[in-house]
Design an enzyme around this catalytic site. Structure first.
Site, PDB file in Angstrom:
ATOM      1  N   HIS A   1      75.659  47.688  16.047  1.00  0.00           N
ATOM      2  CA  HIS A   1      75.761  46.345  15.339  1.00  0.00           C
ATOM      3  C   HIS A   1      75.667  45.465  16.410  1.00  0.00           C
ATOM      4  O   HIS A   1      75.930  45.206  17.479  1.00  0.00           O
ATOM      5  CB  HIS A   1      77.188  46.296  14.411  1.00  0.00           C
ATOM      6  CG  HIS A   1      76.977  47.230  13.140  1.00  0.00           C
ATOM      7  ND1 HIS A   1      77.838  47.085  12.368  1.00  0.00           N
ATOM      8  CD2 HIS A   1      75.960  48.252  12.954  1.00  0.00           C
ATOM      9  CE1 HIS A   1      77.795  47.619  11.417  1.00  0.00           C
ATOM     10  NE2 HIS A   1      76.448  48.561  11.666  1.00  0.00           N
TER      11      HIS A   1
ATOM     12  N   GLU B   1      77.580  42.592  17.164  1.00  0.00           N
ATOM     13  CA  GLU B   1      78.903  42.356  17.941  1.00  0.00           C
ATOM     14  C   GLU B   1      79.153  43.636  18.944  1.00  0.00           C
ATOM     15  O   GLU B   1      79.557  43.250  20.139  1.00  0.00           O
ATOM     16  CB  GLU B   1      80.167  42.473  16.699  1.00  0.00           C
ATOM     17  CG  GLU B   1      80.038  41.446  15.641  1.00  0.00           C
ATOM     18  CD  GLU B   1      79.328  41.777  14.432  1.00  0.00           C
ATOM     19  OE1 GLU B   1      79.847  41.529  13.299  1.00  0.00           O
ATOM     20  OE2 GLU B   1      78.639  42.916  14.479  1.00  0.00           O
TER      21      GLU B   1
ATOM     22  N   CYS C   1      81.612  43.833   9.940  1.00  0.00           N
ATOM     23  CA  CYS C   1      82.101  45.019   9.006  1.00  0.00           C
ATOM     24  C   CYS C   1      83.585  45.736   9.710  1.00  0.00           C
ATOM     25  O   CYS C   1      83.982  45.312  10.655  1.00  0.00           O
ATOM     26  CB  CYS C   1      81.031  46.164   9.187  1.00  0.00           C
ATOM     27  SG  CYS C   1      81.089  46.995  10.768  1.00  0.00           S
TER      28      CYS C   1
ATOM     29  N   CYS D   1      83.405  47.034  13.207  1.00  0.00           N
ATOM     30  CA  CYS D   1      83.398  45.730  14.323  1.00  0.00           C
ATOM     31  C   CYS D   1      84.608  45.071  14.253  1.00  0.00           C
ATOM     32  O   CYS D   1      85.036  44.771  15.334  1.00  0.00           O
ATOM     33  CB  CYS D   1      82.020  44.910  13.836  1.00  0.00           C
ATOM     34  SG  CYS D   1      80.598  45.764  14.158  1.00  0.00           S
TER      35      CYS D   1
END
Length: 200
Positions: free
Chosen positions: A68, A70, A104, A107
């Site tokens: 992801h 991040e 999410c 993260c």
């Protein structure tokens, strides 16, 4: 424009102009992700008034569900000794994240463990959100060690929603079982914040 706590965003204040400036940079990364056939999420990490890392989702490109935006940026920060000169428990304690979509659960947890100072995001993540939409990993769950952080939603919310919609009407060739989307049309009407869940 309204932010997650229901307050009206005043783009004339210096702080709000800065938040919008950084969120626009995150949106550029989301557009880059869209062009690469990734779920269009982009982010920038800001410290001392400058971007120290920028990233986008790369899950399809790397065939790795953990890639992801991040986490891509966190890896970049940790790999650069100039950005993290000394080993310390919370290397992001003086860093702010701007991301187009609510982090999410995975993260949001990583950000808490890294001691992120604060998070600003565009739109809620109603399926996997870790800052209150699904689970309040950022501040609602008690933890004996890792400090909570404030997460504020609503910055460039409409733009963040639209870039996601543009992705989800296309054929995702990377999906395990691609669904035909030939008859889908791009919806341009976005419900107001008052009719949707407020961010945390």
């Amino acid at each position: 424009m309204m932010v997650g706590d229901g307050t009206l965003l005043d783009p004339t204040t210096t702080a709000e102009r800065e938040h919008l400036r950084w969120m626009r940079e995150a949106m550029l990364m989301a557009e880059e992700a869209l062009a690469a056939s990734e779920v269009p999420v982009g982010c920038v990490f800001v410290r001392d008034g400058k971007i120290i890392a920028r990233a986008r989702n790369r899950t399809n490109e790397l065939h790795n569900a953990t890639r992801h935006a991040e986490l891509e940026a966190i890896d970049e920060i940790l790999a650069n000794k100039e950005l993290t000169p000394a080993t310390r428990e919370y290397p992001l304690s003086e860093t702010t994240l701007y991301v187009t979509v609510e982090p999410c659960i995975m993260c949001a947890s990583a950000l808490r463990q890294m001691g992120i100072k604060e998070v600003f995001y565009g739109c809620d993540n109603d399926r996997f959100g870790g800052c209150g939409s699904v689970l309040g990993v950022n501040s609602q769950l008690p933890h004996p060690k890792h400090p909570s952080y404030k997460a504020t939603s609503g910055y460039l919310r409409e733009e963040a929603i639209m870039v996601l919609r543009r992705f989800y009407i296309t054929e995702n060739v990377n999906a395990p079982v691609p669904k035909s989307k030939a008859n889908r049309i791009l919806k341009t009407e976005i419900p107001s914040r008052s009719s949707s869940r407020q961010g945390s």
